[in-house]
Scaffold this motif. Structure first.
Motif, mmCIF file in Angstrom:
data_model
loop_
_atom_site.group_PDB
_atom_site.id
_atom_site.type_symbol
_atom_site.label_atom_id
_atom_site.label_comp_id
_atom_site.label_asym_id
_atom_site.label_seq_id
_atom_site.Cartn_x
_atom_site.Cartn_y
_atom_site.Cartn_z
ATOM 1 N N SER A 270 -0.108 10.932 12.231
ATOM 2 C CA SER A 270 -1.342 10.925 13.372
ATOM 3 C C SER A 270 -2.755 11.097 12.635
ATOM 4 O O SER A 270 -2.798 11.399 11.411
ATOM 5 C CB SER A 270 -0.787 12.224 14.211
ATOM 6 O OG SER A 270 -1.067 13.577 13.366
ATOM 7 N N ALA A 271 -3.737 11.363 13.427
ATOM 8 C CA ALA A 271 -5.249 11.574 12.761
ATOM 9 C C ALA A 271 -5.207 12.844 11.945
ATOM 10 O O ALA A 271 -5.650 12.970 11.190
ATOM 11 C CB ALA A 271 -6.067 11.363 13.924
ATOM 12 N N VAL B 112 -0.346 5.080 8.271
ATOM 13 C CA VAL B 112 1.008 5.100 7.479
ATOM 14 C C VAL B 112 1.002 5.629 6.188
ATOM 15 O O VAL B 112 0.131 5.548 5.395
ATOM 16 C CB VAL B 112 1.465 3.753 7.437
ATOM 17 C CG1 VAL B 112 2.756 3.336 7.175
ATOM 18 C CG2 VAL B 112 1.210 2.835 8.859
ATOM 19 N N PHE B 113 1.969 6.455 6.200
ATOM 20 C CA PHE B 113 2.220 7.232 4.700
ATOM 21 C C PHE B 113 3.728 7.183 4.292
ATOM 22 O O PHE B 113 4.534 7.634 5.223
ATOM 23 C CB PHE B 113 1.691 8.723 4.932
ATOM 24 C CG PHE B 113 1.697 9.482 3.245
ATOM 25 C CD1 PHE B 113 0.993 8.962 2.272
ATOM 26 C CD2 PHE B 113 2.590 10.446 3.322
ATOM 27 C CE1 PHE B 113 1.214 9.661 1.077
ATOM 28 C CE2 PHE B 113 2.733 11.183 2.112
ATOM 29 C CZ PHE B 113 2.084 10.700 1.062
ATOM 30 N N SER C 241 0.928 -1.168 -0.048
ATOM 31 C CA SER C 241 -0.229 -0.051 0.011
ATOM 32 C C SER C 241 0.945 1.234 -0.094
ATOM 33 O O SER C 241 1.910 1.424 0.752
ATOM 34 C CB SER C 241 -0.793 -0.067 1.221
ATOM 35 O OG SER C 241 -1.844 -0.948 1.130
ATOM 36 N N THR C 242 0.406 2.286 -0.682
ATOM 37 C CA THR C 242 1.140 3.477 -0.604
ATOM 38 C C THR C 242 0.713 4.231 0.633
ATOM 39 O O THR C 242 1.635 5.044 0.982
ATOM 40 C CB THR C 242 0.806 4.740 -1.839
ATOM 41 O OG1 THR C 242 -0.815 4.767 -1.758
ATOM 42 C CG2 THR C 242 0.995 3.932 -2.936
ATOM 43 N N ALA C 243 -0.315 4.106 1.155
ATOM 44 C CA ALA C 243 -0.843 4.442 2.574
ATOM 45 C C ALA C 243 -1.720 3.517 3.333
ATOM 46 O O ALA C 243 -2.337 2.761 2.581
ATOM 47 C CB ALA C 243 -1.302 5.894 2.529
ATOM 48 N N ARG D 219 -5.910 14.042 8.281
ATOM 49 C CA ARG D 219 -6.845 15.020 7.793
ATOM 50 C C ARG D 219 -6.140 16.223 6.912
ATOM 51 O O ARG D 219 -6.745 16.606 5.940
ATOM 52 C CB ARG D 219 -7.637 15.761 9.222
ATOM 53 C CG ARG D 219 -8.335 14.913 9.769
ATOM 54 C CD ARG D 219 -9.258 15.466 10.909
ATOM 55 N NE ARG D 219 -8.787 15.253 12.203
ATOM 56 C CZ ARG D 219 -8.641 14.352 12.897
ATOM 57 N NH1 ARG D 219 -9.508 13.235 12.443
ATOM 58 N NH2 ARG D 219 -8.171 14.244 13.979
ATOM 59 N N ARG D 220 -4.728 16.509 7.194
ATOM 60 C CA ARG D 220 -4.202 17.448 6.526
ATOM 61 C C ARG D 220 -3.858 16.982 4.992
ATOM 62 O O ARG D 220 -3.970 17.477 4.133
ATOM 63 C CB ARG D 220 -2.711 17.876 7.256
ATOM 64 C CG ARG D 220 -3.040 18.824 8.497
ATOM 65 C CD ARG D 220 -1.736 19.592 8.678
ATOM 66 N NE ARG D 220 -0.719 18.424 9.275
ATOM 67 C CZ ARG D 220 -0.596 18.410 10.484
ATOM 68 N NH1 ARG D 220 -1.176 19.261 11.274
ATOM 69 N NH2 ARG D 220 0.362 17.421 11.065
ATOM 70 N N LEU D 221 -3.580 15.437 4.932
ATOM 71 C CA LEU D 221 -3.406 14.906 3.731
ATOM 72 C C LEU D 221 -4.742 15.155 3.127
ATOM 73 O O LEU D 221 -4.944 15.237 1.865
ATOM 74 C CB LEU D 221 -2.989 13.365 4.023
ATOM 75 C CG LEU D 221 -2.796 12.587 2.572
ATOM 76 C CD1 LEU D 221 -1.615 13.049 2.188
ATOM 77 C CD2 LEU D 221 -2.720 11.215 3.217
#
Length: 175
Positions: A117-118, A110-111, A21-23, A122-124
């Motif tokens: 973090s959560a 995971v990125f 996975s990418t994330a 959300r920023r992503l």
């Protein structure tokens, strides 16, 4: 013995998903109905797989995949969104679904191999999609190339105008 083999198979599958996975986004789904979970899966589309997993198995799979720092997130009912496509689009889908269904809670994720973090998830989700960012970059590059072309042509056109003025002056002076 068959139960142990089933658990080993589940851990192996989760480990593969973590690695490929990418994330990955970890969520708590307590209070969501089966129909709502199906709706979330549809909303995520083909770019992500939303899987409900036992915490002990998911924790072991993350460790085997070389991902550290998720231990605290594996509390309560946990589901994992394994993203194979655009992580921004998946994060947006999860965030938007969470706004409509407050029972869905983003725990973290995971990125690019790093625990986030959560708030970082959300920023992503607040970022523009990859296609939009690439289009903006292409537009900026095109504008800069146009400016460069005009800049390179400017001395040449000035030289031509100067030569024309000198030619005109010579013609006027020679008469």
């Amino acid at each position: 013995m068959a139960v142990r083999e089933d658990k080993q198979t589940a851990v192996a599958e989760l480990t593969d998903q973590f690695r490929s996975s990418t994330a990955t986004v970890l969520t708590e789904y307590r209070g969501l109905t089966v129909a709502e979970l199906k709706q979330l899966r549809r909303q995520l589309g083909d770019g992500a797989a939303y899987t409900v997993a036992k915490n002990t198995l998911a924790k072991r799979a993350a460790t085997e995949a070389g991902i550290d720092g998720l231990e605290e997130l594996f509390k309560g009912p946990t589901a994992l969104a394994f993203v194979s496509g655009d992580p921004v689009e998946a994060a947006k889908s999860i965030r938007d679904f969470g706004k409509a269904h407050p029972a869905l809670i983003i725990k973290g994720g995971v990125f690019e191999g790093q625990t986030i973090s959560a708030d970082e998830v959300r920023r992503l989700a607040d970022l523009e999609s990859r296609e939009v960012l690439l289009a903006k970059l292409a537009g900026a590059m095109k504008a800069n190339l146009s400016k460069a072309a005009a800049l390179f042509q400017a001395p040449l056109s000035k030289t031509v105008r100067l030569a024309a003025a000198l030619q005109e002056k010579r013609e006027q002076g020679g008469e």
